[in-house]
Structure formats: C-alpha cells, structure tokens
Design an enzyme around this catalytic site. Structure first.
Site, short mmCIF file in Angstrom:
data_model
loop_
_atom_site.label_atom_id
_atom_site.label_comp_id
_atom_site.label_asym_id
_atom_site.label_seq_id
_atom_site.Cartn_x
_atom_site.Cartn_y
_atom_site.Cartn_z
N HIS A 62 33.71 38.32 36.29
CA HIS A 62 34.43 38.90 37.44
C HIS A 62 35.94 38.78 37.20
O HIS A 62 36.42 37.75 36.73
CB HIS A 62 34.06 38.16 38.73
CG HIS A 62 32.64 38.37 39.12
ND1 HIS A 62 32.22 39.42 39.92
CD2 HIS A 62 31.50 37.70 38.78
CE1 HIS A 62 30.90 39.37 40.07
NE2 HIS A 62 30.45 38.35 39.39
N CYS B 28 22.56 38.26 39.68
CA CYS B 28 22.89 39.14 40.80
C CYS B 28 22.73 38.33 42.09
O CYS B 28 21.62 37.90 42.41
CB CYS B 28 21.98 40.35 40.80
SG CYS B 28 22.31 41.44 42.22
N GLY C 172 30.19 38.51 43.19
CA GLY C 172 31.62 38.85 43.35
C GLY C 172 32.26 38.10 44.49
O GLY C 172 33.38 37.60 44.38
N GLU D 278 31.57 47.48 40.63
CA GLU D 278 30.62 46.68 39.84
C GLU D 278 30.40 47.23 38.44
O GLU D 278 30.20 48.42 38.25
CB GLU D 278 29.28 46.62 40.56
CG GLU D 278 29.22 45.61 41.67
CD GLU D 278 27.81 45.32 42.08
OE1 GLU D 278 26.99 45.00 41.19
OE2 GLU D 278 27.52 45.44 43.27
N1 LIG Z 1 26.83 44.62 38.42
C1 LIG Z 1 26.68 43.20 38.17
C2 LIG Z 1 25.23 42.77 38.45
C3 LIG Z 1 24.93 42.84 39.90
C4 LIG Z 1 25.79 41.86 40.63
C5 LIG Z 1 25.94 42.13 42.08
N2 LIG Z 1 25.15 43.20 42.63
C6 LIG Z 1 25.70 40.88 42.89
O1 LIG Z 1 25.25 40.97 44.05
O2 LIG Z 1 26.00 39.78 42.36
C7 LIG Z 1 26.95 42.89 36.70
O3 LIG Z 1 26.73 43.78 35.87
O4 LIG Z 1 27.36 41.76 36.45
#
Ligand SMILES: N[C@H](CCC[C@H](N)C(=O)O)C(=O)O
Length: 319
Positions: free
Chosen positions: A197, A106, A265, A249
C-alpha cells in the site's frame, strides 16, 4: 464433444451497503462465458467459492476475471476460495483480483470469508476462525452485533518487504517519502498488510472526492518504485480519530474502476497516519462503501479491523 461442464457453487457477499434492488439470496446461474442467466445486481464486493475438498482454486484466474465482470458475470472486486487449512489453521484463503492477479491478502475478503463459513457452513457456535493466507495467519471473529472483527496481524514497514524501491526515511520505514508522479511530487508512506500500500495525504487540504482516480490511480499502481505494483490510498484527515479515504486497488482498478472499499488499505491508512503524526491509533475510516473501525494496538503491534459482511445472494456457475 465438449468436456462435461463443471459447476462451482459461489456466494456473493458484500462488504458495502448492498444495493436495495439486489436479489437477496436469489439463485443465479451464470454460464461463465455467456449472458447472465438471471438478472443480477448487487454490490457484491466478493464472490466466495468453496472447493472444500480441494487445496487449489476450482476456477482459473481467467475464469475468476469473468466472474467479476459486472456485465457478463456475477460482478465482484475479487473471487475468494475457501479451502482446507494448513499449518494448523482452520481454513486456507486464496483470492484472485478482478484482473486475475493473485494478491497475498484481502481485508474485506476475509470478513466475507468468515461470514460464508459461519452462515453457509452453519457452524454452530463457532464464530472465530484461524485462516492461513498469503499474509500469514489471520483471525476473524463474528461479534454478537454481527460485525466482523479481524486481527490483521502486524504491519510490514521495511521497504524491501513492502516492496518498494523508495528509501527508508524514518526508523527503516518509508514515511512521507517523495514520489514523482507525472511531474508532480507526492509525499507517500508505504505499508504492507501482506499486500503493498502507498498512502498519501496529498498536498495541503486534499479533498479526496475531487480526485479523478481512474486517471491518477494507474500511474501509482504501475509506478516503477513498486516492483509488485501497489494499492494506493488517498486520505483526508477529518480529525485525529476520523479519516476519509479513496482507494485505487492493484489488480482491480482497470477492470472494475475505483472500488468502494479496501480493508487492508484502511489498515495501512491508520498505520501511515500514526507514523506521520496525523492520527491516534484508533480511528474510524470512511470509505465510499461504508466506515471501518481500525486500531493499531501498541501492546501487540497488531492491526484490528471491524466492519460488516452480508450475504446478498448465492448461486452456481457452469464452466
Ligand atoms: N487489490 C488488492 C487485493 C484486495 C485487497 C482489498 N480488496 C482489501 O479489502 O484488502 C491487492 O492486489 O493487493
């Protein structure tokens, strides 16, 4: 006789511009299942818990989901755990999304993690940390202006490792591949920053603010071409060094709706924009929660992300 309740300290840290009505550093006690014991409002994008003496998270994925609930919990996009380092790293980071799923990494979270360590643990003079994550070693550094700069490592472009079932289209990478979503064909570029992604610049002049993310987002997230689901970024090119994105997300959308920002992202977006020839390697990426500076360096192939992280309040959870 119910088992003795445990108490876990948490710190709510925001990467978005914190809500001005939020309690700054107010103490909040939240019985996990019940009504909040105190008013709680903040754009707390991450709640950080610190079981320093434990190499496993101290709350379960189900409890983490309750903590993320914006009505009956702290309110966050995810819960991050600060744990002792392994493989020579200073610390280990694990995260549970607001639906309880565990992603590999994250980006916003690791900035919150660094702020937590530097501010709450009061490490004097240390502002650069090595952190073991599901995406490998990640290195955040708190800059003199307070921004957090993170070496996010190398992007992963091989379809099998992202993972996606879409076939490679350019030098073993999945670039502008066709993806049919509800009868419409989208062109997508797939990138992993440790987590998957799917990036699209849409057809013609995509206006990301016009998108109904809660309708289209889940259709990408759960698409059969993404065996581990996917985060999806919809991007508008403002210039060759300025992009605007909205994100749906994985593991957050259905519980908290479209999030305000996504660090991994934003990194994936710049990599995709370079691969598609739409942008330079150094860009400002605008997100609803605020801008991030992203650079995909040619010399080491690493992606660097710079952005804020601010403590908005801290408290303890009885569970
Ligand atoms: N929902 C993302 C994890 C959090 C990523 C996002 N909050 C960031 O800041 O990179 C996933 O399941 O891959």
């Amino acid at each position: 006789m119910s088992p003795a309740a445990a108490t876990t300290t948490f710190v709510a840290i925001s990467i978005a511009v914190p809500n001005p009505t939020a309690p700054s550093r107010g103490r909040v006690r939240l019985p996990l299942g019940g009504v909040p014991a105190a008013p709680r409002r903040a754009v707390a994008s991450m709640a950080v818990s610190a079981p320093r003496d434990s190499s496993v998270p101290k709350v379960t994925p189900e409890e983490a989901a309750k903590l993320c609930d914006r009505n009956f919990g702290i309110g966050a996009d995810g819960v991050i755990f600060v744990m002792p380092g392994v493989n020579g790293a200073d610390y280990t980071m694990r995260i549970f999304n607001s639906d309880g799923s565990e992603p590999e990494m994250c980006g916003n979270g690791v900035r919150c993690f660094a702020r937590f360590i530097a501010e709450i643990e009061n490490l004097q003079g240390t502002n650069r940390f090595t952190i073991h994550t599901g995406a490998g070693k990640i290195v955040p550094e708190i800059q003199s202006d307070g921004q957090v700069k993170v070496d996010m490592g190398e992007p992963i472009l091989s379809g099998l490792d992202i993972p996606t079932k879409l076939l490679a289209t350019k030098n073993k990478a999945v670039v502008q591949a066709e993806l049919a979503v509800e009868g419409l064909t989208w062109h997508v570029t797939c990138v992993s920053m440790g987590n998957p992604h799917c990036v699209t610049f849409g057809a013609n002049e995509l206006k990301v603010d016009d998108l109904k993310l809660s309708e289209i987002g889940p259709k990408f997230e759960h698409h059969e071409m993404f065996p581990a689901r996917t985060n999806t970024e919809f991007v508008q090119v403002l210039s060759r060094s300025h992009l605007k994105m909205r994100v749906w997300e994985r593991g957050a959308g259905l519980t908290v709706g479209a999030t305000l920002a996504c660090g991994t992202g934003a990194c994936a977006v710049v990599v995709a924009a370079v691969l598609e020839g739409r942008a330079e390697r150094k860009c400002v990426v605008d997100l609803p929660g605020g801008p991030l500076e992203i650079e995909w360096r040619e010399d080491d192939n690493h992606v660097y992300m710079t952005g804020p992280a601010e403590v908005v309040f801290y408290g303890s959870v009885v569970h």
